[in-house]
Structure formats: structure tokens, C-alpha cells
Design a protein around this motif. Structure first.
Motif, PDB file in Angstrom:
ATOM      1  N   LEU A  36       0.826  -1.204   0.000  1.00 39.37           N
ATOM      2  CA  LEU A  36       0.000   0.000   0.000  1.00 39.37           C
ATOM      3  C   LEU A  36       0.863   1.258   0.000  1.00 39.37           C
ATOM      4  O   LEU A  36       0.529   2.250  -0.658  1.00 39.37           O
ATOM      5  N   CYS A  37       1.984   1.211   0.698  1.00 36.62           N
ATOM      6  CA  CYS A  37       2.874   2.377   0.722  1.00 36.62           C
ATOM      7  C   CYS A  37       3.402   2.701  -0.677  1.00 36.62           C
ATOM      8  O   CYS A  37       3.654   3.876  -0.995  1.00 36.62           O
ATOM      9  N   GLN A  38       3.558   1.701  -1.507  1.00 40.38           N
ATOM     10  CA  GLN A  38       4.025   1.935  -2.874  1.00 40.38           C
ATOM     11  C   GLN A  38       3.000   2.686  -3.715  1.00 40.38           C
ATOM     12  O   GLN A  38       3.335   3.270  -4.748  1.00 40.38           O
ATOM     13  N   LYS A  39       1.762   2.699  -3.269  1.00 42.20           N
ATOM     14  CA  LYS A  39       0.685   3.345  -4.021  1.00 42.20           C
ATOM     15  C   LYS A  39       0.419   4.775  -3.556  1.00 42.20           C
ATOM     16  O   LYS A  39      -0.440   5.463  -4.107  1.00 42.20           O
ATOM     17  N   LEU A  40       1.144   5.228  -2.548  1.00 38.76           N
ATOM     18  CA  LEU A  40       0.945   6.588  -2.035  1.00 38.76           C
ATOM     19  C   LEU A  40       1.509   7.591  -3.030  1.00 38.76           C
ATOM     20  O   LEU A  40       2.700   7.609  -3.294  1.00 38.76           O
ATOM     21  N   GLN A  41       0.659   8.437  -3.555  1.00 36.93           N
ATOM     22  CA  GLN A  41       1.084   9.413  -4.565  1.00 36.93           C
ATOM     23  C   GLN A  41       0.605  10.817  -4.238  1.00 36.93           C
ATOM     24  O   GLN A  41       1.408  11.720  -4.026  1.00 36.93           O
ATOM     25  N   ASP A  42      -0.705  10.995  -4.212  1.00 30.74           N
ATOM     26  CA  ASP A  42      -1.252  12.333  -4.013  1.00 30.74           C
ATOM     27  C   ASP A  42      -1.264  12.682  -2.528  1.00 30.74           C
ATOM     28  O   ASP A  42      -1.821  11.943  -1.709  1.00 30.74           O
ATOM     29  N   GLU A  43      -0.674  13.811  -2.164  1.00 28.34           N
ATOM     30  CA  GLU A  43      -0.505  14.169  -0.763  1.00 28.34           C
ATOM     31  C   GLU A  43      -1.746  14.780  -0.125  1.00 28.34           C
ATOM     32  O   GLU A  43      -1.679  15.350   0.974  1.00 28.34           O
ATOM     33  N   HIS A  44      -2.893  14.672  -0.806  1.00 30.98           N
ATOM     34  CA  HIS A  44      -4.162  15.050  -0.197  1.00 30.98           C
ATOM     35  C   HIS A  44      -5.149  13.880  -0.204  1.00 30.98           C
ATOM     36  O   HIS A  44      -6.308  14.057   0.170  1.00 30.98           O
ATOM     37  N   THR A  45      -4.695  12.710  -0.609  1.00 32.76           N
ATOM     38  CA  THR A  45      -5.563  11.544  -0.708  1.00 32.76           C
ATOM     39  C   THR A  45      -5.365  10.614   0.478  1.00 32.76           C
ATOM     40  O   THR A  45      -4.230  10.371   0.900  1.00 32.76           O
ATOM     41  N   VAL A  46      -6.465  10.106   0.997  1.00 32.27           N
ATOM     42  CA  VAL A  46      -6.443   9.091   2.051  1.00 32.27           C
ATOM     43  C   VAL A  46      -6.437   7.721   1.384  1.00 32.27           C
ATOM     44  O   VAL A  46      -7.315   7.413   0.579  1.00 32.27           O
ATOM     45  N   TYR A  47      -5.443   6.914   1.700  1.00 31.68           N
ATOM     46  CA  TYR A  47      -5.339   5.561   1.159  1.00 31.68           C
ATOM     47  C   TYR A  47      -5.641   4.568   2.284  1.00 31.68           C
ATOM     48  O   TYR A  47      -5.183   4.740   3.417  1.00 31.68           O
ATOM     49  N   TYR A  48      -6.383   3.514   1.950  1.00 25.54           N
ATOM     50  CA  TYR A  48      -6.672   2.534   2.987  1.00 25.54           C
ATOM     51  C   TYR A  48      -6.863   1.149   2.385  1.00 25.54           C
ATOM     52  O   TYR A  48      -7.146   0.998   1.191  1.00 25.54           O
ATOM     53  N   GLY A  49      -6.647   0.156   3.248  1.00 23.54           N
ATOM     54  CA  GLY A  49      -6.792  -1.235   2.851  1.00 23.54           C
ATOM     55  C   GLY A  49      -7.647  -1.968   3.864  1.00 23.54           C
ATOM     56  O   GLY A  49      -8.584  -1.403   4.427  1.00 23.54           O
ATOM     57  N   ASN A  50      -7.318  -3.227   4.119  1.00 28.77           N
ATOM     58  CA  ASN A  50      -8.057  -4.037   5.082  1.00 28.77           C
ATOM     59  C   ASN A  50      -7.160  -4.391   6.271  1.00 28.77           C
ATOM     60  O   ASN A  50      -5.930  -4.390   6.162  1.00 28.77           O
ATOM     61  N   THR A  51      -7.791  -4.710   7.383  1.00 30.80           N
ATOM     62  CA  THR A  51      -7.094  -5.283   8.526  1.00 30.80           C
ATOM     63  C   THR A  51      -7.715  -6.640   8.842  1.00 30.80           C
ATOM     64  O   THR A  51      -8.855  -6.912   8.473  1.00 30.80           O
ATOM     65  N   VAL A  52      -6.953  -7.466   9.537  1.00 32.67           N
ATOM     66  CA  VAL A  52      -7.454  -8.786   9.916  1.00 32.67           C
ATOM     67  C   VAL A  52      -7.175  -9.005  11.397  1.00 32.67           C
ATOM     68  O   VAL A  52      -6.164  -8.544  11.923  1.00 32.67           O
ATOM     69  N   PRO A  53      -8.078  -9.698  12.104  1.00 35.89           N
ATOM     70  CA  PRO A  53      -7.800 -10.022  13.511  1.00 35.89           C
ATOM     71  C   PRO A  53      -6.713 -11.082  13.581  1.00 35.89           C
ATOM     72  O   PRO A  53      -6.786 -12.100  12.896  1.00 35.89           O
ATOM     73  N   VAL A  54      -5.699 -10.827  14.378  1.00 38.55           N
ATOM     74  CA  VAL A  54      -4.597 -11.784  14.466  1.00 38.55           C
ATOM     75  C   VAL A  54      -4.621 -12.589  15.755  1.00 38.55           C
ATOM     76  O   VAL A  54      -4.080 -13.687  15.817  1.00 38.55           O
ATOM     77  N   TYR A  55      -5.232 -12.053  16.783  1.00 42.33           N
ATOM     78  CA  TYR A  55      -5.409 -12.804  18.018  1.00 42.33           C
ATOM     79  C   TYR A  55      -6.435 -12.077  18.864  1.00 42.33           C
ATOM     80  O   TYR A  55      -6.856 -10.974  18.550  1.00 42.33           O
ATOM     81  N   GLY A  56      -6.869 -12.740  19.933  1.00 41.98           N
ATOM     82  CA  GLY A  56      -7.944 -12.189  20.735  1.00 41.98           C
ATOM     83  C   GLY A  56      -9.245 -12.896  20.422  1.00 41.98           C
ATOM     84  O   GLY A  56      -9.329 -13.720  19.515  1.00 41.98           O
ATOM     85  N   PRO A  57     -10.298 -12.585  21.170  1.00 45.44           N
ATOM     86  CA  PRO A  57     -11.590 -13.263  20.966  1.00 45.44           C
ATOM     87  C   PRO A  57     -12.174 -12.955  19.604  1.00 45.44           C
ATOM     88  O   PRO A  57     -12.224 -11.807  19.176  1.00 45.44           O
ATOM     89  N   GLU A  58     -12.612 -13.985  18.889  1.00 42.18           N
ATOM     90  CA  GLU A  58     -13.213 -13.794  17.574  1.00 42.18           C
ATOM     91  C   GLU A  58     -14.588 -13.133  17.714  1.00 42.18           C
ATOM     92  O   GLU A  58     -15.329 -13.408  18.643  1.00 42.18           O
ATOM     93  N   LYS A  59     -14.904 -12.262  16.759  1.00 40.73           N
ATOM     94  CA  LYS A  59     -16.196 -11.583  16.778  1.00 40.73           C
ATOM     95  C   LYS A  59     -16.780 -11.575  15.376  1.00 40.73           C
ATOM     96  O   LYS A  59     -16.093 -11.223  14.422  1.00 40.73           O
ATOM     97  N   PRO A  60     -18.057 -11.913  15.239  1.00 37.39           N
ATOM     98  CA  PRO A  60     -18.657 -11.921  13.900  1.00 37.39           C
ATOM     99  C   PRO A  60     -18.682 -10.548  13.258  1.00 37.39           C
ATOM    100  O   PRO A  60     -18.768 -10.425  12.045  1.00 37.39           O
ATOM    101  N   ALA A  61     -18.595  -9.469  14.050  1.00 35.92           N
ATOM    102  CA  ALA A  61     -18.642  -8.112  13.497  1.00 35.92           C
ATOM    103  C   ALA A  61     -17.417  -7.799  12.645  1.00 35.92           C
ATOM    104  O   ALA A  61     -17.373  -6.761  11.986  1.00 35.92           O
TER     105      ALA A  61
END
Length: 247
Positions: free
Chosen positions: A102-127
Motif C-alpha cells: 500500500l505504501c508503494q501506491k501513495l502518490q497524491d498528498e491530499h488523498t487518504v489511502y486505505y486497505g483491510n485489517t485482519v484479527p490476528v489474536y484475541g476473541p473472535e467476533k462476527p462483526a
């Protein structure tokens, strides 16, 4: 010649020395050129400072002093950061290899870039499924997204700050403002960039002040149409369908 700082990874900590080594190692492992780590520590009494002093894998600087909570610490971190883009994570989060993509795709300095996150540990939640994929202003009005999935241009924080009145959902309040601001385009990539702990701050604390203010923030940030749609859907959930509603 000193390397230009492209991305500042900002972490608020307090007595988190047992978590920091794995977190810092995950940042070093992604090997993003022009990356720095900024630690805003709340005056820890464990060996956090000694650990930070010894860490040499990635440029790192820190402040360690009492603060008014996590969002005050993050605002302090912003003031210490040198990057064109800012990324926020907790000591219990871990960067994934996709962060570098994702960092390689950072170009415009006024644009918000975002991707996904995943739970890696802790109690699982359907949400968890509510946090994956692209967020429109309307989707964000309904569900809080993970701040760990967003890389902000520094220009966002020339205009906004994390509000200190919200103890748990200051990042949600900020994102409602940013997603409603047309001066900051948003670009989504379906890349897993970080793993997060499912039992974090928002899992154990209530933020009644934010709940009370949320509709007003939506109105001021996103306009009447989204505001009225939000109120209608909330009314249906509470009174017609009998479903509990978080906000």
C-alpha cells in the motif's frame, strides 16, 4: 544526504513494554523506505523507554510524558512526525507485508489511502466482516472502521485533530469528518495491511459522549441526506425491528 521521511508510524503507549518488541519488529520487517516510528508514551513506569532507546532497526524517536489519554498522545505523535503520510497503530497491533504494497501506491498528498485489517489474536467476533472493504460515507455513518487500515496524508492533520472529549471513539469522530470532506479523496485497495487485537480499547469501554454526539457529527460532516438516512435507520433498528443498536 538524510533520507526523506515518507511515512510516519505513530504509536501511543503506556506500560506496553511486553507488547512493543513484537510490534516494532513487525514494522521493521515490512522494509518500507523512508519510514520512521514515532512513539507517544504516557510516562510509562515499566522498561518502555529503555526498550525504545535500544531499538535501532528503523529510525525511531519518542516522547514520554503524562498525557490526557490515547487521543492526546496521538495528537502529540502527529506534532513530532516528519512523514508526508501518517499511520496509527497500537502496541498490540502488527504490520503485515501488504503494508509495504500500500505504501508503494501513495502518490497524491491530499488523498487518504486505505486497505483491510485482519484479527490476528484475541476473541473472535462476527462483526469483523463489517470492517472489510470499501467505506462510503454512508457505510461509515453506520459502522466504525479500524484506524489501522488507513494511511492519512499529513495534510489531514493540518485541518483536523483527534478530539479529546471522546475516550474511545475519537478516531471514529475524526474519520466521519474526513470522509465527509471532499478536499480529501479516498482510495481503497483490497490489501491486508495490518493485524489487530480483537479485544482492544473499544471492546471494553463505553463512550457515551460519542454516542450522544454521533448524529450531530454526521450532520455537520456529511450533510442532511446522510443525517436523515442515519436517523431513520437507527429508529427502525431501535423501535420497529427490536434489534439492539450500538450507536
Amino acid at each position: 544526504m538524510k533520507e526523506e521521511i515518507k511515512v510516519s508510524v505513530i504509536i501511543a503507549t503506556w506500560n506496553a513494554a511486553h507488547l512493543l518488541p513484537a510490534c516494532l519488529d513487525s514494522i521493521a520487517a515490512v522494509q518500507v523506505p523512508g519510514l520512521e516510528i514515532v512513539i507517544a508514551d504516557g510516562g510509562s513506569k515499566d522498561n518502555t523507554v529503555a526498550l525504545l532507546e535500544a531499538f535501532k532497526k528503523v529510525p525511531l524517536h519518542y516522547i514520554s510524558e503524562p498525557d490526557k489519554g490515547i487521543y492526546d498522545a496521538l495528537n502529540k505523535g502527529v506534532s513530532q512526525a516528519h512523514g508526508k503520510w501518517l499511520y496509527f497503530m497500537g502496541a498490540d497491533d502488527r504490520l503485515l507485508p501488504g503494508f509495504a504494497n500500500l505504501c508503494q501506491k501513495l502518490q497524491d498528498e491530499h488523498t487518504v489511502y486505505y486497505g483491510n485489517t485482519v484479527p490476528v489474536y484475541g476473541p473472535e467476533k462476527p462483526a469483523y466482516t463489517l470492517l472489510v472493504g470499501e467505506f462510503t460515507p454512508w457505510r461509515l455513518a453506520q459502522y466504525c472502521m479500524n484506524h489501522q487500515q488507513i494511511i492519512y496524508p499529513a495534510s489531514v492533520f493540518a485541518k483536523y485533530q483527534y478530539p479529546l472529549k471522546y475516550k474511545v471513539f475519537g478516531d471514529y469522530a475524526l474519520n466521519l469528518q474526513v470522509w465527509g470532506d471532499p478536499h480529501f479523496p479516498k482510495v481503497f485497495y483490497p490489501i491486508n495491511i495490518a493485524g489487530y487485537y480483537m479485544g482492544g480499547l473499544s471492546s471494553f469501554h463505553n463512550d457515551t459522549v460519542f454516542k450522544k454526539d454521533k448524529a450531530r457529527i454526521i450532520l455537520h460532516s456529511m450533510g442532511w441526506w446522510t443525517y436523515l438516512r442515519f436517523l431513520i435507520k437507527r429508529f427502525k433498528r431501535r423501535h420497529l425491528q427490536g434489534h439492539p443498536v450500538f450507536f
